[in-house]
Design an enzyme around this catalytic site. Structure first.
Site, mmCIF file in Angstrom:
data_model
loop_
_atom_site.group_PDB
_atom_site.id
_atom_site.type_symbol
_atom_site.label_atom_id
_atom_site.label_comp_id
_atom_site.label_asym_id
_atom_site.label_seq_id
_atom_site.Cartn_x
_atom_site.Cartn_y
_atom_site.Cartn_z
ATOM 1 N N MET A 127 0.864 -1.177 0.000
ATOM 2 C CA MET A 127 0.000 0.000 0.000
ATOM 3 C C MET A 127 0.899 1.225 0.000
ATOM 4 O O MET A 127 1.589 1.486 0.987
ATOM 5 C CB MET A 127 -0.926 0.010 1.217
ATOM 6 N N GLU A 128 0.915 1.917 -1.109
ATOM 7 C CA GLU A 128 1.810 3.055 -1.280
ATOM 8 C C GLU A 128 1.578 4.100 -0.195
ATOM 9 O O GLU A 128 0.450 4.541 0.029
ATOM 10 C CB GLU A 128 1.594 3.670 -2.671
ATOM 11 N N GLN A 157 8.748 -4.695 -5.148
ATOM 12 C CA GLN A 157 7.815 -4.477 -6.253
ATOM 13 C C GLN A 157 8.317 -3.321 -7.133
ATOM 14 O O GLN A 157 8.721 -2.276 -6.624
ATOM 15 C CB GLN A 157 6.415 -4.130 -5.740
ATOM 16 N N CYS A 187 -1.924 -0.484 -9.811
ATOM 17 C CA CYS A 187 -2.126 0.790 -9.117
ATOM 18 C C CYS A 187 -3.072 1.690 -9.911
ATOM 19 O O CYS A 187 -2.790 2.017 -11.073
ATOM 20 C CB CYS A 187 -0.790 1.494 -8.894
ATOM 21 N N HIS A 208 -6.400 -8.602 -8.206
ATOM 22 C CA HIS A 208 -7.343 -7.755 -7.479
ATOM 23 C C HIS A 208 -8.636 -7.796 -8.279
ATOM 24 O O HIS A 208 -8.680 -7.333 -9.418
ATOM 25 C CB HIS A 208 -6.805 -6.329 -7.383
ATOM 26 N N GLU A 256 -11.431 -7.073 -0.763
ATOM 27 C CA GLU A 256 -12.586 -7.258 0.134
ATOM 28 C C GLU A 256 -12.435 -8.432 1.092
ATOM 29 O O GLU A 256 -13.381 -9.174 1.345
ATOM 30 C CB GLU A 256 -13.887 -7.390 -0.669
ATOM 31 N N CYS A 294 -4.680 -6.210 2.087
ATOM 32 C CA CYS A 294 -4.067 -4.881 2.013
ATOM 33 C C CYS A 294 -4.767 -3.948 2.989
ATOM 34 O O CYS A 294 -4.366 -3.866 4.141
ATOM 35 C CB CYS A 294 -4.126 -4.351 0.581
ATOM 36 N N ARG A 295 -5.828 -3.279 2.558
ATOM 37 C CA ARG A 295 -6.495 -2.302 3.433
ATOM 38 C C ARG A 295 -6.974 -2.932 4.734
ATOM 39 O O ARG A 295 -6.872 -2.329 5.801
ATOM 40 C CB ARG A 295 -7.671 -1.660 2.703
#
Length: 316
Positions: free
Chosen positions: A8-9, A68, A98, A168, A202, A224-225
């Site tokens: 996650m940038e 990455q 991205c 994703h 999700e 990720c999130r």
């Protein structure tokens, strides 16, 4: 089940990776992207974004960390991939997912989903430039605006020699809309390519992880999130652990504060901690109230004082 902590940038930096791999049984981490344009980057760029290279390409708790790369020039991506592996990265991941406008404008990230032939050239060049014993992987979305394009995209990446593909399960135009998730496309991809597929998108709970594996038939999961919303999500998804309680989250926040203030990004600490709170408040109601208190501060000291007071109050 393999569970990977995704990139996650601007959020999952090496300090966050250090802390999250210490409390979770992650199988792998992927770094924030290294932006490649038209040159071989100096070693210092790789060490800055992935200091784990100095310790065998692993976090202190032993989780491998894969560099990455993001860019659009096959030659320069290959040159930089070779360098990253020489410096100790246990493989290379290529960012084709991205959705940020600033990245897409300069022909990086998800914009390349519109050009599977170029994706093929990039993956092939990187694969040929790196040690065949180390994996080359690619992170993609289902397409730019049409999920049906995922089959051509995945085929290009697979034919070019990628060892694994992270999918994703949304298009670029879907952004991060929850109702736009399309896990069923991963199931279809599994019937068309032989490479392992890692499902992403999700996954917030143990139940989400189980349902994703059931629907997609994927070989692994990437979070990720959700890993920022719920700090022990890796173990929740992998081992059905209970969700971390707020008292332990406060301990982590204070630990992270110590990392950040002593680390090389101390000046950015207020923004980083506010950013983390923006995620935490989705999982913890207590974070919303604290976020209101800290958002007015732009210096580390008063924010740390608020966190310390909240910790005292929580055990009182």
């Amino acid at each position: 089940m393999r569970v990977i902590l995704g990139p996650m940038e601007g959020v999952v930096d090496h300090l966050m990776r250090e802390m999250l791999t210490e409390i979770n049984d992650y199988d792998l981490c992927v770094t924030e992207f290294v932006r490649v344009v038209d040159q071989l980057l100096p070693n210092s760029v790789f060490y800055r974004l992935c200091p784990e290279l100095r310790q065998g390409g692993k976090t202190l708790s032993g989780t491998p960390v894969r560099v990455q790369l993001l860019g659009q020039d096959p030659h320069w991506l290959a040159e930089n991939a070779h360098r990253a592996v020489q410096l100790g990265s246990p493989g290379i991941d290529i960012n084709f997912g991205c959705p940020a406008k600033s990245v897409n404008k300069s022909r990086g990230g998800a914009v390349l989903l519109q050009d599977p032939a170029l994706m093929y050239d990039i993956v092939k060049a990187v694969r040929e430039a790196t040690d065949p014993r180390l994996p080359v992987t690619a992170k993609v979305r289902l397409g730019w605006d049409d999920p049906e394009h995922c089959f051509e995209i995945a085929d290009a990446v697979a034919q070019a020699g990628a060892d694994e593909i992270v999918v994703h399960a949304r298009t670029k135009t879907d952004g991060y809309k929850a109702d736009a998730i399309k896990w069923d496309y991963i199931r279809q991809l599994k019937t068309k390519i032989s490479q392992p597929i890692i499902a992403n998108g999700e996954i917030w709970t143990y139940e989400d992880g189980q349902r994703c594996m059931e629907v997609t038939g994927s070989d692994a999961l990437m979070v990720c999130r959700g890993a920022i919303n719920l700090p022990n999500l890796g173990n929740v998804v992998k081992h059905n652990h209970a969700h971390m309680d707020w008292e332990h989250v406060l301990e982590l926040l204070l630990k992270y504060s110590t990392y950040e203030i002593k680390g090389d990004k101390g000046l950015y600490y207020p923004n980083r901690i506010k950013q983390w709170f923006a995620y935490l408040r989705h999982e913890y109601p207590q974070a919303q109230a604290l976020f209101s208190d800290i958002r007015a501060h732009n210096k580390a000291a008063p924010i740390v004082a608020i966190l310390q007071q909240a910790q005292q109050d929580s055990v009182a």
